[in-house]
Design an enzyme around this catalytic site. Structure first.
Site, short mmCIF file in Angstrom:
data_model
loop_
_atom_site.label_atom_id
_atom_site.label_comp_id
_atom_site.label_asym_id
_atom_site.label_seq_id
_atom_site.Cartn_x
_atom_site.Cartn_y
_atom_site.Cartn_z
N HIS A 61 0.86 -0.88 0.21
CA HIS A 61 0.02 -0.37 0.19
C HIS A 61 0.61 1.41 0.03
O HIS A 61 0.98 1.76 0.79
CB HIS A 61 -0.94 -0.30 1.43
CG HIS A 61 -2.24 -0.84 1.24
ND1 HIS A 61 -2.36 -1.86 2.31
CD2 HIS A 61 -2.55 -1.63 0.36
CE1 HIS A 61 -3.38 -2.21 1.81
NE2 HIS A 61 -3.36 -2.80 0.21
N HIS A 94 -0.18 -9.10 0.99
CA HIS A 94 -1.64 -9.10 1.91
C HIS A 94 -1.94 -9.98 2.10
O HIS A 94 -2.82 -10.29 3.22
CB HIS A 94 -2.33 -7.84 1.89
CG HIS A 94 -1.76 -6.77 1.49
ND1 HIS A 94 -1.61 -6.10 0.02
CD2 HIS A 94 -1.24 -5.49 2.61
CE1 HIS A 94 -1.33 -5.14 0.05
NE2 HIS A 94 -1.01 -4.67 1.68
N GLU A 146 -5.99 -7.71 3.61
CA GLU A 146 -5.75 -9.33 4.24
C GLU A 146 -7.03 -9.94 5.28
O GLU A 146 -6.74 -11.57 5.03
CB GLU A 146 -4.41 -8.34 5.31
CG GLU A 146 -3.70 -9.86 6.27
CD GLU A 146 -3.04 -9.12 7.31
OE1 GLU A 146 -2.20 -7.85 7.07
OE2 GLU A 146 -2.57 -10.04 8.35
N SER A 243 -2.90 0.57 6.03
CA SER A 243 -2.96 0.31 8.01
C SER A 243 -2.02 0.47 8.61
O SER A 243 -2.30 1.21 9.95
CB SER A 243 -3.52 -1.09 7.94
OG SER A 243 -4.07 -0.97 9.48
N ASN A 244 -0.46 -0.02 8.58
CA ASN A 244 0.25 0.10 9.52
C ASN A 244 0.85 1.28 9.49
O ASN A 244 1.26 2.37 10.62
CB ASN A 244 1.37 -1.14 9.08
CG ASN A 244 2.13 -1.04 8.20
OD1 ASN A 244 3.77 0.77 8.63
ND2 ASN A 244 2.22 -0.95 7.06
N SER A 287 5.62 -0.43 3.83
CA SER A 287 5.76 0.12 2.60
C SER A 287 5.65 1.11 2.04
O SER A 287 6.07 1.25 0.82
CB SER A 287 4.21 -0.40 2.64
OG SER A 287 3.80 0.64 2.81
O1 0CJ Z 1 -0.95 -6.29 5.18
C1 0CJ Z 1 0.49 -6.56 5.41
C2 0CJ Z 1 1.68 -7.88 4.88
C3 0CJ Z 1 2.01 -5.56 5.49
C4 0CJ Z 1 2.00 -4.91 3.79
C5 0CJ Z 1 3.36 -3.73 3.96
O2 0CJ Z 1 1.92 -2.58 4.59
P1 0CJ Z 1 1.11 -2.24 3.87
O3 0CJ Z 1 1.36 -0.16 3.56
O4 0CJ Z 1 1.24 -2.21 1.81
O5 0CJ Z 1 0.18 -2.86 4.33
P2 0CJ Z 1 -0.85 -2.43 5.89
O6 0CJ Z 1 -2.16 -1.73 4.62
O7 0CJ Z 1 -1.92 -3.78 5.72
O8 0CJ Z 1 -0.28 -1.91 6.71
#
Ligand code: 0CJ
Ligand code: F3S
Length: 336
Positions: A61, A94, A146, A243-244, A287
């Site tokens: 993301h 994800h 995810e 999300s993170n 990310s």
């Molecule tokens: O869900 C994942 C495997 C995390 C991937 C890294 O972060 P990002 O920003 O692509 O995804 P999240 O929206 O889950 O944080």
């Protein structure tokens, strides 16, 4: 541990006795092992199979990552039915449900599965507890890829619990046979709150065999928590749908930062945020390429925030090897 480092750039003019503008830079920040693997998987797929290589959903993301890979020949689609028969499709970090694997197989697509191994671990847990006939309470954000992938492993056993506010609506078949699992990129503290509320309703609630919130999510939250109480402003580099990254803004505010904002890149910083500010905290989501953080640091240095101290709360060494199906097809010297 504190590591002092100074970036080049103009220093601000300050009267004697005035506090010196400074930047606290969180470490760890930025790419985790799963993101690095997923991005490299698309790059190697392009090298190995040639463009176009299709990618289902955003590989991670981050707008910059997606744009850069698109310029190199990756074609991002929402679903596998948009991929021409026989072409190559990469599944994002994800993860995907078994139904998506089946759709790809029925269209005879060549697949490269860049699902993070730590997401795959949660899928395995979902399968195992569904086999043992548990009700699985999956804590996560509705609509996030995810949780759609994880829930898809056992849709008849999994219920989504989107935060502490959603606990009241949960119903289970047998309160003695309930387990919680979670999305990997949640706020640790909010998840503990959700689990506490669930356990009040279901005292026999079982815990996952190991942490589902991954090491990278946890480490980035620990680092931002450490620096936030000293920060008048925290800038989190990351995209809106990450999300993170969004969690890092929330954690910074909860840990005492006076203000915190998510920016995709330096161009999104509003200079008025710096009014009355001495200490700026900087971090980035899992990310986010480091180049974007570098641009933010230079933007700050140009405005007088040239002193950068890195706050290190963990040293990450984890790496994941590339998807097996890709390694099989890569030229021997390109395999890592
Ligand atoms: O869900 C994942 C495997 C995390 C991937 C890294 O972060 P990002 O920003 O692509 O995804 P999240 O929206 O889950 O944080
Ligand atoms: Fe994997 Fe966690 Fe990164 S689940 S992709 S290591 S944020």
């Amino acid at each position: 541990m504190w590591i002092a480092r100074t970036l080049g750039g103009m220093t601000g003019e300050h009267e004697a006795g005035e506090p010196t503008p400074r930047v606290l830079l969180a470490k760890p920040r930025g790419y985790c092992a799963g993101v690095d693997r997923a991005v490299v998987a698309v790059e190697k797929a392009l090298e190995t199979y040639g463009a176009p290589v299709y990618v289902r959903k955003e590989i991670v993301h981050n707008r910059h990552v997606v744009k850069t890979l698109a310029e190199r020949g990756a074609v991002f689609v929402e679903e596998t039915d948009e991929v021409p028969e026989g072409a190559t499709v990469v599944f994002s970090a994800h993860g995907v449900s078994p139904a998506v694997h089946a759709q790809a197989a029925s269209r005879e697509l060549r697949t490269v599965d860049a699902t993070c191994p730590l997401v795959t671990k949660v899928h395995q847990e979902a399968k195992r507890f569904a086999r043992d006939d548990y009700d699985i309470l999956l804590i996560g954000h509705e609509g996030h890829e995810e949780v759609e992938g994880t829930a898809g492993e056992a849709p008849e056993h999994v219920q989504l619990v989107d935060g502490p506010g959603a606990v009241d609506q949960v119903t289970v078949r047998d309160p003695e046979k309930v387990i919680w699992l979670s999305q990997t990129t949640l706020s640790v503290d909010e998840t503990l709150e959700t689990v506490r509320a669930l356990r009040e309703r279901f005292p026999s609630l079982a815990d996952p065999p190991s942490d589902d919130i991954c090491y990278a999510t946890q480490n980035r939250q620990v680092a931002v928590k450490q620096m936030a109480p000293e920060c008048d402003l925290v800038l989190v580099v990351g995209s809106r749908n990450s999300s993170n990254s969004v969690r890092l803004v929330e954690v910074a505010l909860q840990a005492g930062a006076s203000a915190a904002y998510l920016v995709d890149h330096a161009g999104e910083i509003d200079a008025s945020w710096l009014e009355g500010v001495t200490t700026v905290g900087v971090t980035s989501g899992a990310s986010v390429p480091e180049i974007l953080v570098g641009e933010v640091l230079h933007w700050l240095a140009d405005r007088g925030w040239a002193d950068v101290e890195e706050i290190t709360t963990a040293n990450e060494k984890l790496t994941f090897s590339l998807p097996r199906e890709l390694k099989r097809d890569m030229k021997p010297q390109a395999v890592r």
